[in-house]
Motif scaffolding. Structure first.
Motif, mmCIF file in Angstrom:
data_model
loop_
_atom_site.group_PDB
_atom_site.id
_atom_site.type_symbol
_atom_site.label_atom_id
_atom_site.label_comp_id
_atom_site.label_asym_id
_atom_site.label_seq_id
_atom_site.Cartn_x
_atom_site.Cartn_y
_atom_site.Cartn_z
ATOM 1 N N MET A 1 0.821 -1.194 0.000
ATOM 2 C CA MET A 1 0.000 0.000 0.000
ATOM 3 C C MET A 1 0.867 1.262 0.000
ATOM 4 S SD MET A 1 -2.925 0.979 2.684
ATOM 5 C CE MET A 1 -3.144 2.653 3.111
ATOM 6 N N TYR A 2 1.820 1.324 0.919
ATOM 7 C CA TYR A 2 2.663 2.513 0.997
ATOM 8 C C TYR A 2 3.594 2.631 -0.204
ATOM 9 C CZ TYR A 2 1.026 2.898 5.773
ATOM 10 O OH TYR A 2 0.239 3.020 6.873
ATOM 11 N N LYS A 3 4.026 1.501 -0.717
ATOM 12 C CA LYS A 3 4.910 1.548 -1.879
ATOM 13 C C LYS A 3 4.206 2.190 -3.064
ATOM 14 C CE LYS A 3 7.686 -2.462 -0.743
ATOM 15 N NZ LYS A 3 8.085 -3.813 -1.160
ATOM 16 N N GLU A 4 2.947 1.877 -3.242
ATOM 17 C CA GLU A 4 2.199 2.441 -4.369
ATOM 18 C C GLU A 4 1.977 3.933 -4.191
ATOM 19 O OE1 GLU A 4 1.610 0.857 -7.137
ATOM 20 O OE2 GLU A 4 2.604 -0.867 -6.222
ATOM 21 N N VAL A 5 1.757 4.354 -2.972
ATOM 22 C CA VAL A 5 1.571 5.793 -2.710
ATOM 23 C C VAL A 5 2.869 6.534 -3.007
ATOM 24 C CG1 VAL A 5 1.129 7.518 -0.922
ATOM 25 C CG2 VAL A 5 -0.259 5.445 -1.019
ATOM 26 N N LEU A 6 3.987 5.995 -2.548
ATOM 27 C CA LEU A 6 5.269 6.649 -2.784
ATOM 28 C C LEU A 6 5.662 6.615 -4.256
ATOM 29 C CD1 LEU A 6 7.306 5.421 0.298
ATOM 30 C CD2 LEU A 6 6.329 7.687 -0.085
ATOM 31 N N SER A 8 3.650 6.818 -6.713
ATOM 32 C CA SER A 8 2.801 7.745 -7.456
ATOM 33 C C SER A 8 3.212 9.208 -7.247
ATOM 34 C CB SER A 8 1.335 7.569 -7.061
ATOM 35 O OG SER A 8 1.146 7.953 -5.717
ATOM 36 N N MET A 9 4.025 9.475 -6.228
ATOM 37 C CA MET A 9 4.467 10.848 -5.967
ATOM 38 C C MET A 9 5.607 11.210 -6.915
ATOM 39 S SD MET A 9 4.488 10.921 -1.813
ATOM 40 C CE MET A 9 5.230 12.521 -1.746
#
Length: 61
Positions: A1-6, A8-9
């Protein structure tokens, strides 16, 4: 989950570089302060835990 958020930044790779620079500058600043501090101040601070609470000693920088 966090990997995808990071992922996308945009420009997220700059944050580790900024944090490393802040750490290195802080470390260098503390090292310079430690080298330049007067020896009397170090001796005064090192003897504080052994001093009695009733004894008043003034440090004059």
């Amino acid at each position: 989950m966090y990997k995808e958020v990071l992922r996308s930044m945009e420009n997220v790779e700059i944050f580790p570089i900024i944090s490393l620079i802040i750490f290195v500058l802080f470390f260098i600043g503390i090292a310079i302060w430690a080298m330049r501090v007067p020896k009397d101040y170090i001796e005064h601070m090192s003897s504080l835990p052994m001093d009695d609470d009733n004894e008043i000693t003034d440090y004059q920088p």
